[in-house]
Design an enzyme around this catalytic site. Sequence first.
Site, mmCIF file in Angstrom:
data_model
loop_
_atom_site.group_PDB
_atom_site.id
_atom_site.type_symbol
_atom_site.label_atom_id
_atom_site.label_comp_id
_atom_site.label_asym_id
_atom_site.label_seq_id
_atom_site.Cartn_x
_atom_site.Cartn_y
_atom_site.Cartn_z
ATOM 1 N N LEU A 202 0.860 -1.177 0.000
ATOM 2 C CA LEU A 202 0.000 0.000 0.000
ATOM 3 C C LEU A 202 0.897 1.228 0.000
ATOM 4 O O LEU A 202 1.986 1.207 0.579
ATOM 5 C CB LEU A 202 -0.903 0.033 1.240
ATOM 6 C CG LEU A 202 -1.941 -1.087 1.390
ATOM 7 C CD1 LEU A 202 -2.641 -0.956 2.734
ATOM 8 C CD2 LEU A 202 -2.942 -1.049 0.257
ATOM 9 N N ASP A 203 0.425 2.280 -0.602
ATOM 10 C CA ASP A 203 1.148 3.545 -0.564
ATOM 11 C C ASP A 203 1.358 3.952 0.890
ATOM 12 O O ASP A 203 0.543 3.623 1.764
ATOM 13 C CB ASP A 203 0.326 4.603 -1.314
ATOM 14 C CG ASP A 203 1.003 5.943 -1.334
ATOM 15 O OD1 ASP A 203 1.793 6.190 -2.246
ATOM 16 O OD2 ASP A 203 0.738 6.752 -0.410
ATOM 17 N N ARG A 204 2.443 4.662 1.136
ATOM 18 C CA ARG A 204 2.751 5.082 2.506
ATOM 19 C C ARG A 204 1.577 5.819 3.159
ATOM 20 O O ARG A 204 1.293 5.630 4.348
ATOM 21 C CB ARG A 204 3.989 5.994 2.496
ATOM 22 C CG ARG A 204 4.411 6.478 3.872
ATOM 23 C CD ARG A 204 5.786 7.106 3.830
ATOM 24 N NE ARG A 204 5.830 8.333 3.074
ATOM 25 C CZ ARG A 204 5.641 9.542 3.599
ATOM 26 N NH1 ARG A 204 5.370 9.663 4.890
ATOM 27 N NH2 ARG A 204 5.722 10.623 2.861
#
Length: 500
Positions: A202-204
């Site tokens: 997942l994106d940060r």
Amino acid sequence: MAEPGPGPSGGEGKQPGPGDKGEAAPAPKKRRLAGGERYVPPPRKLSTGVSFGAADFAETSYYFEGGLRKVRPYYFDFRTYCKGRWVGRSLLQVFSTEFRAQPLAYYRAAARAGRLRLNEEPVSDLDIVLKNNDFLRNTVHRHEPPVTAQPIQILVEDDEVVVVDKPSSLPVHPCGRFRHNTVIFILGKEHDLKELHTVHRLDRMTSGVLMFAKTVEVSKRIDEQVRERQLEKEYVCRVVGEFPEHEVVCEEPILVVSYKVGVCRVDPKGKFCKTIFQRLSYNGKTSVVKCLPRTGRTHQIRVHLQYLGHPIVNDPIYNMEAWGPDRGKGGKINKTDEELVKALVEEHRSKQSLDILGILEEDLNSSAENKDCGNSSDCTKSAQADPVNENSSPAKDTKDPERDAKDPERNDIAACPLNSDTNLETLEKNKELCSCENRGGQTGEKSSEEKDPLCVECKITRRDPSPKELVMYLHALRYKGAEFEYCSKMPEWAMEDWEE
């Protein structure tokens, strides 16, 4: 990387594995050297997979302050084998052309302080010419950016998988300036969950369901489902305005504008994408939308929502004035890619929020994006297979639409006191010079003992982000495969009656 060792890992040359802690390998038989020729030991056997142990976790410690999880600064070795393009060049030339985040005076002082090593021997002369298979080590004083103090909730743990609800602001695995403040490290350090295999990312800034395999066999089985398109992902987000009530399908192609900053846009030259959207609620100002990505492109959901004219409410990239009065609706930007990235950086710089983008001023000044792996998929391999050799480039992931598109740290750097040989030499001679053997700041409280006289970061006071700034209204709600389905609770901001 604010303080790259001799080399963020790239596609060229071999990389030391995470198990290689600098122990000397069995001494091979040395061939007879010609007069003045320098011996280079053969490359070591690499270790595969991501694995961290007690020594890694003991490098430093966490503390909590103002709703943030913080890491005490610590000493860390960046390690890499000589890149092919470095062969025949001096260390000084490599530092001056590829690692410009620090002045050459810093590297000279670091060498004098014993922090630069070539084939485990201290470097006394930066004019030394590099050879194939040279092994470089750079000891730096490392500062990590803070993340939210919200704990990682374990949703499921059995013999095959670990499934967690990832808080926003945490990278999945070590990358850029993040090491201890990552999901992988926290799970290992605080929950004794080690040797996990990343199934997806997942994106940060994206929260939600994140799945890890416990064995290689399980990982391969799930990878096969990914290839066969048997996995379904469901996200929820809160977007600007009144989203249409009917189902909306967006199939606009997406192109990466900048890997360093982590920016994409709709472009005919981009890769095919498909996302299905369905409005769940509308409170008069903003809408909660269900998102079903059918492909896995970088920032796919965020870019498609921007294109539709309904960007995520607090998206730090795709809901910014830099995109123009329409915020990029319909793909109308009226800027070149270079102008767009510059405008985004300037907007965050003016708000003192470059940390939200995950970059430092010196990252922008560095030439690493073009000369190393700032735009290379090799960074993915590095981040997954060799956590020792982290770098400032994003880990590209074609499996997940909202992966770590940007990684590193923080705010722009102010006037740097370490800008001359004179200052650095004075600091180097200072009796307070911290020994590289003193690994860690594990003394419980912050103190002057943690200050490192060669470290630029130690000289700068940065504004901490607020916990609110570290939350983006995009959440991975469900992850479903042929034999499993995992779901988290709906986030508070996605409730129908929620108001800002």
